[in-house]
Motif scaffolding. Structure first.
Motif, PDB file in Angstrom:
ATOM      1  N   ALA A  34       0.831  -1.209   0.000  1.00  0.00           N
ATOM      2  CA  ALA A  34       0.000   0.000   0.000  1.00  0.00           C
ATOM      3  C   ALA A  34       0.865   1.259   0.000  1.00  0.00           C
ATOM      4  CB  ALA A  34      -0.935  -0.001   1.204  1.00  0.00           C
ATOM      5  N   LEU A  35       1.969   1.240   0.751  1.00  0.00           N
ATOM      6  CA  LEU A  35       2.869   2.397   0.814  1.00  0.00           C
ATOM      7  C   LEU A  35       3.520   2.650  -0.554  1.00  0.00           C
ATOM      8  CD1 LEU A  35       4.347   4.595   2.412  1.00  0.00           C
ATOM      9  CD2 LEU A  35       6.086   2.900   2.989  1.00  0.00           C
ATOM     10  N   ILE A  36       3.983   1.572  -1.208  1.00  0.00           N
ATOM     11  CA  ILE A  36       4.578   1.703  -2.561  1.00  0.00           C
ATOM     12  C   ILE A  36       3.553   2.315  -3.514  1.00  0.00           C
ATOM     13  CG2 ILE A  36       5.422   0.391  -4.557  1.00  0.00           C
ATOM     14  CD1 ILE A  36       6.592  -1.636  -2.476  1.00  0.00           C
ATOM     15  N   SER A  37       2.298   1.883  -3.370  1.00  0.00           N
ATOM     16  CA  SER A  37       1.222   2.398  -4.220  1.00  0.00           C
ATOM     17  C   SER A  37       1.043   3.905  -4.041  1.00  0.00           C
ATOM     18  CB  SER A  37      -0.090   1.682  -3.885  1.00  0.00           C
ATOM     19  OG  SER A  37      -1.163   2.298  -4.554  1.00  0.00           O
ATOM     20  N   VAL A  38       1.035   4.354  -2.784  1.00  0.00           N
ATOM     21  CA  VAL A  38       0.845   5.790  -2.504  1.00  0.00           C
ATOM     22  C   VAL A  38       1.914   6.614  -3.214  1.00  0.00           C
ATOM     23  CG1 VAL A  38       0.895   7.574  -0.712  1.00  0.00           C
ATOM     24  CG2 VAL A  38      -0.268   5.403  -0.271  1.00  0.00           C
ATOM     25  N   LEU A  39       3.174   6.202  -3.062  1.00  0.00           N
ATOM     26  CA  LEU A  39       4.288   6.979  -3.615  1.00  0.00           C
ATOM     27  C   LEU A  39       4.263   6.984  -5.150  1.00  0.00           C
ATOM     28  CD1 LEU A  39       7.084   5.782  -1.144  1.00  0.00           C
ATOM     29  CD2 LEU A  39       5.799   7.937  -1.081  1.00  0.00           C
ATOM     30  N   SER A  40       4.062   5.807  -5.748  1.00  0.00           N
ATOM     31  CA  SER A  40       4.123   5.726  -7.212  1.00  0.00           C
ATOM     32  C   SER A  40       2.927   6.419  -7.865  1.00  0.00           C
ATOM     33  CB  SER A  40       4.215   4.268  -7.681  1.00  0.00           C
ATOM     34  OG  SER A  40       3.144   3.512  -7.161  1.00  0.00           O
ATOM     35  N   LYS A  41       1.725   6.283  -7.266  1.00  0.00           N
ATOM     36  CA  LYS A  41       0.541   6.890  -7.881  1.00  0.00           C
ATOM     37  C   LYS A  41       0.554   8.412  -7.745  1.00  0.00           C
ATOM     38  CE  LYS A  41      -2.283   5.194  -9.693  1.00  0.00           C
ATOM     39  NZ  LYS A  41      -2.643   4.591 -10.981  1.00  0.00           N
ATOM     40  N   GLU A  42       1.110   8.920  -6.637  1.00  0.00           N
ATOM     41  CA  GLU A  42       1.205  10.373  -6.485  1.00  0.00           C
ATOM     42  C   GLU A  42       2.180  10.941  -7.522  1.00  0.00           C
ATOM     43  OE1 GLU A  42       0.262  14.108  -4.783  1.00  0.00           O
ATOM     44  OE2 GLU A  42      -0.724  12.147  -4.736  1.00  0.00           O
ATOM     45  N   ALA A  43       3.258  10.205  -7.802  1.00  0.00           N
ATOM     46  CA  ALA A  43       4.220  10.637  -8.830  1.00  0.00           C
ATOM     47  C   ALA A  43       3.550  10.666 -10.204  1.00  0.00           C
ATOM     48  CB  ALA A  43       5.422   9.690  -8.845  1.00  0.00           C
ATOM     49  N   ILE A  44       2.761   9.630 -10.518  1.00  0.00           N
ATOM     50  CA  ILE A  44       2.059   9.578 -11.814  1.00  0.00           C
ATOM     51  C   ILE A  44       1.056  10.730 -11.915  1.00  0.00           C
ATOM     52  CG2 ILE A  44       0.336   8.260 -13.146  1.00  0.00           C
ATOM     53  CD1 ILE A  44       3.104   7.158 -13.498  1.00  0.00           C
ATOM     54  N   TYR A  45       0.392  11.054 -10.798  1.00  0.00           N
ATOM     55  CA  TYR A  45      -0.564  12.169 -10.791  1.00  0.00           C
ATOM     56  C   TYR A  45       0.124  13.464 -11.240  1.00  0.00           C
ATOM     57  CZ  TYR A  45      -3.054  16.186  -8.909  1.00  0.00           C
ATOM     58  OH  TYR A  45      -3.646  17.408  -8.776  1.00  0.00           O
ATOM     59  N   HIS A  46       1.264  13.773 -10.617  1.00  0.00           N
ATOM     60  CA  HIS A  46       1.961  15.034 -10.948  1.00  0.00           C
ATOM     61  C   HIS A  46       2.469  15.023 -12.390  1.00  0.00           C
ATOM     62  CE1 HIS A  46       1.735  16.986  -7.074  1.00  0.00           C
ATOM     63  NE2 HIS A  46       2.026  15.830  -6.483  1.00  0.00           N
ATOM     64  N   TYR A  47       2.949  13.891 -12.838  1.00  0.00           N
ATOM     65  CA  TYR A  47       3.476  13.740 -14.206  1.00  0.00           C
ATOM     66  C   TYR A  47       2.359  13.995 -15.227  1.00  0.00           C
ATOM     67  CZ  TYR A  47       5.627  11.229 -18.194  1.00  0.00           C
ATOM     68  OH  TYR A  47       6.125  10.880 -19.420  1.00  0.00           O
ATOM     69  N   THR A  48       1.192  13.383 -14.985  1.00  0.00           N
ATOM     70  CA  THR A  48       0.061  13.521 -15.920  1.00  0.00           C
ATOM     71  C   THR A  48      -0.541  14.920 -15.854  1.00  0.00           C
ATOM     72  OG1 THR A  48      -0.440  11.186 -15.518  1.00  0.00           O
ATOM     73  CG2 THR A  48      -2.123  12.462 -16.656  1.00  0.00           C
ATOM     74  N   MET A  49      -0.689  15.456 -14.642  1.00  0.00           N
ATOM     75  CA  MET A  49      -1.328  16.763 -14.480  1.00  0.00           C
ATOM     76  C   MET A  49      -0.515  17.877 -15.116  1.00  0.00           C
ATOM     77  SD  MET A  49      -4.047  18.145 -13.545  1.00  0.00           S
ATOM     78  CE  MET A  49      -5.102  17.548 -12.230  1.00  0.00           C
ATOM     79  N   ARG A  50       0.815  17.749 -15.073  1.00  0.00           N
ATOM     80  CA  ARG A  50       1.673  18.773 -15.686  1.00  0.00           C
ATOM     81  C   ARG A  50       1.370  18.893 -17.185  1.00  0.00           C
ATOM     82  NH1 ARG A  50       6.115  17.514 -13.008  1.00  0.00           N
ATOM     83  NH2 ARG A  50       7.005  16.185 -14.623  1.00  0.00           N
ATOM     84  N   LEU A  51       1.249  17.730 -17.862  1.00  0.00           N
ATOM     85  CA  LEU A  51       0.932  17.744 -19.295  1.00  0.00           C
ATOM     86  C   LEU A  51      -0.510  18.222 -19.523  1.00  0.00           C
ATOM     87  CD1 LEU A  51       1.724  17.127 -22.234  1.00  0.00           C
ATOM     88  CD2 LEU A  51       0.837  14.818 -21.909  1.00  0.00           C
ATOM     89  N   ALA A  52      -1.441  17.771 -18.664  1.00  0.00           N
ATOM     90  CA  ALA A  52      -2.859  18.153 -18.822  1.00  0.00           C
ATOM     91  C   ALA A  52      -3.013  19.667 -18.801  1.00  0.00           C
ATOM     92  CB  ALA A  52      -3.697  17.522 -17.715  1.00  0.00           C
TER      93      ALA A  52
END
Length: 390
Positions: free
Chosen positions: A135-153
Motif C-alpha cells: 500500500a505504501l509503494i502504491s501511494v508513492l508511485s501513484k502520487e508521482a504519476i498524478y503530478h506527471y500527468t497533471m503537468r501535461l494536462a
C-alpha cells in the motif's frame, strides 16, 4: 449587415503532436497501474486484506481508463471533415462520461462486498505487514504519476487527461485509507479493514460522478466559466470599431472552446469594413485566448438581441420597384448613379446619388431633391431619404 467569420480546426501536425504526448504520459501510467494492480490483489489475497484487494481493483480500473484515454485521444485529434465540421473533440468528452460511469460501477462492487463482510464478522480478514508495504509503494508511485500527468494536462489543456490524473491520485488516496485500515486491523480492530474498503469504494464513486457530470454538462453545451467569458468579452470590446456586443455564446468541444458572438458597429459602414472588424475580432480571440479554437462573428448595425425590428421590410429589388413607380415622370431618375439602403430601427433609410452635372444651381438641385424625397417618403417602410450630388 451580417458578416460571418469562421476559424479552422488546428492543423494536423499540432493534433498529432498532442496525441503523441497524451499517449506517452498515459502509457507510462498504465505500466505502473498494471504492476500495482497485480501486486495489490496478489498481496491482498496472501495477506488477507480485503481493502488492499479493493484497492488493486481500483488500480486495474485505472489501467482500463488509461487505454480508453489513448483510444479517445487518437480519435478526438482527427482532422475536421464534412460530417464533423467542428472536429472530433467530443469523443474525449464521451469517453470521460464512460470512464466516470465505469468507476461508479467498480465502486458499487467494492462497497457491496465490504459491506456484506461487516455484517458477517466470521468473514472479516486479518491483513499483515506485507499488505502495508504494498500500500505504501502504491501511494508513492501513484502520487508521482498524478503530478506527471497533471503537468501535461495543464500544458495542453486536456480535461480528459486531468480526469485521468485525478484517477491516479484517487488511487494514492485510497491506498492511504487502506494503510489506515490495515494498521487498525493489525492493532486488533478487525472492522477497520472492511470500513476502509467501503470508504475507498465511496471515494471512487465520487470521482466517477464528478467526471461524468462535468462531461455531461459539456455534451449539452454548457458555457465556459464566468471568468473565461469575461475575458472573451473584454477582448472583443477592445477591438477598434466594435461599439457593443450581444448574444455572446460559448461551449466546449473536448479541450477546445467555440465562440459565437454578435458585434455592433457603426450602421453606415460598408459591408467590407464591417467584415474587416468582424475578422479582426475573430483573429484576436484566436491569438489572445488559448482555449478558443473556433469563432463565428455576426456583424450587426444595431442591437437585435431582443427583437429584429427590420424583419418585415422589403429587400432591395422589391423596394426599388416601388421607388421607380413612385418616381415615374421625373426625367432625372434615369441618371441615378447609386442607391444605398440602410435597414435601421424598423425603417429603410435611402441615400440617392446623382451625377454632379445635374446640380444646375442650388434652387434646381433642392427642388429635384425635394421631389425625389417626397415621392419616396409616401412608401410605408421608408424612413429618411438623402439626395447627394457626386
Amino acid at each position: 449587415m451580417h458578416a460571418h467569420s469562421h476559424s479552422h480546426v488546428p492543423a494536423t501536425a499540432g493534433n498529432n503532436e498532442r496525441y503523441r504526448e497524451i499517449r506517452k504520459v498515459t502509457l507510462v501510467g498504465s505500466v505502473v497501474d498494471l504492476a500495482l494492480g497485480v501486486a495489490k490483489i496478489a498481496f491482498g489475497l496472501i495477506a488477507h486484506s480485503q481493502a488492499l484487494v479493493a484497492d488493486g481493483i481500483h488500480s486495474l480500473s485505472d489501467l482500463l481508463t488509461d487505454f480508453l484515454v489513448i483510444f479517445a485521444a487518437k480519435h478526438a485529434h482527427r482532422e475536421a471533415d464534412a460530417s464533423h465540421p467542428y472536429g472530433h473533440g467530443r469523443i474525449e468528452t464521451l469517453m470521460t462520461v464512460g470512464l466516470g460511469a465505469a468507476l461508479i460501477l467498480v465502486a458499487g462492487g467494492i462497497v457491496w462486498d465490504a459491506g456484506s463482510r461487516l455484517f458477517e464478522p466470521d468473514m472479516l480478514l486479518q491483513p499483515g505487514m506485507a499488505a502495508m508495504i504494498v500500500a505504501l509503494i502504491s501511494v508513492l508511485s501513484k502520487e508521482a504519476i498524478y503530478h506527471y500527468t497533471m503537468r501535461l494536462a495543464r500544458r495542453i489543456k486536456s480535461n480528459m487527461l486531468r480526469a485521468n490524473a485525478w484517477h491516479s491520485r484517487s488511487d494514492a488516496i485510497s491506498s492511504i485509507v487502506v494503510m489506515v485500515g490495515i494498521g487498525g486491523t493489525m492493532a486488533g480492530l478487525p472492522y477497520l479493514d472492511a470500513i476502509a474498503a467501503v470508504l475507498v469504494g465511496l471515494m471512487v464513486a465520487k470521482i466517477g460522478w464528478d467526471l461524468s457530470w462535468s462531461s455531461l454538462r459539456e455534451l449539452i453545451d454548457t458555457a465556459l466559466e464566468e471568468d473565461e467569458v469575461g475575458q472573451i468579452r473584454d477582448t472583443i470590446k477592445d477591438v477598434g470599431g466594435v461599439r457593443e456586443l450581444h448574444m455572446l455564446r460559448t461551449r466546449r468541444s473536448g479541450s477546445d472552446a467555440l465562440v459565437d458572438v454578435h458585434v455592433q458597429v457603426d450602421p453606415r459602414l460598408s459591408v467590407s469594413e464591417g467584415h474587416q472588424i468582424g475578422e479582426r475580432v475573430r483573429q484576436t480571440l484566436l491569438k489572445d485566448i488559448d482555449v478558443v479554437s473556433d469563432v463565428t462573428v455576426h456583424v450587426d448595425p444595431e442591437d437585435d438581441s431582443q427583437a429584429s425590428p427590420c424583419d418585415h421590410l422589403p429587400l432591395r429589388n422589391e423596394l426599388l420597384g416601388q421607388l421607380h413607380r413612385n418616381w415615374a415622370g421625373i426625367p432625372e431618375m434615369e441618371q441615378i448613379q447609386e442607391i444605398s439602403l440602410h435597414y435601421l430601427n424598423g425603417e429603410v433609410h435611402i441615400d440617392v446619388i446623382l451625377p454632379l452635372e445635374l446640380d444646375q444651381g442650388r434652387e434646381a438641385a433642392r427642388a429635384l431633391a425635394e421631389q425625389l424625397k417626397q415621392r419616396a417618403g409616401t412608401l410605408t417602410d421608408v424612413g429618411r431619404v438623402r439626395v447627394l450630388f457626386a
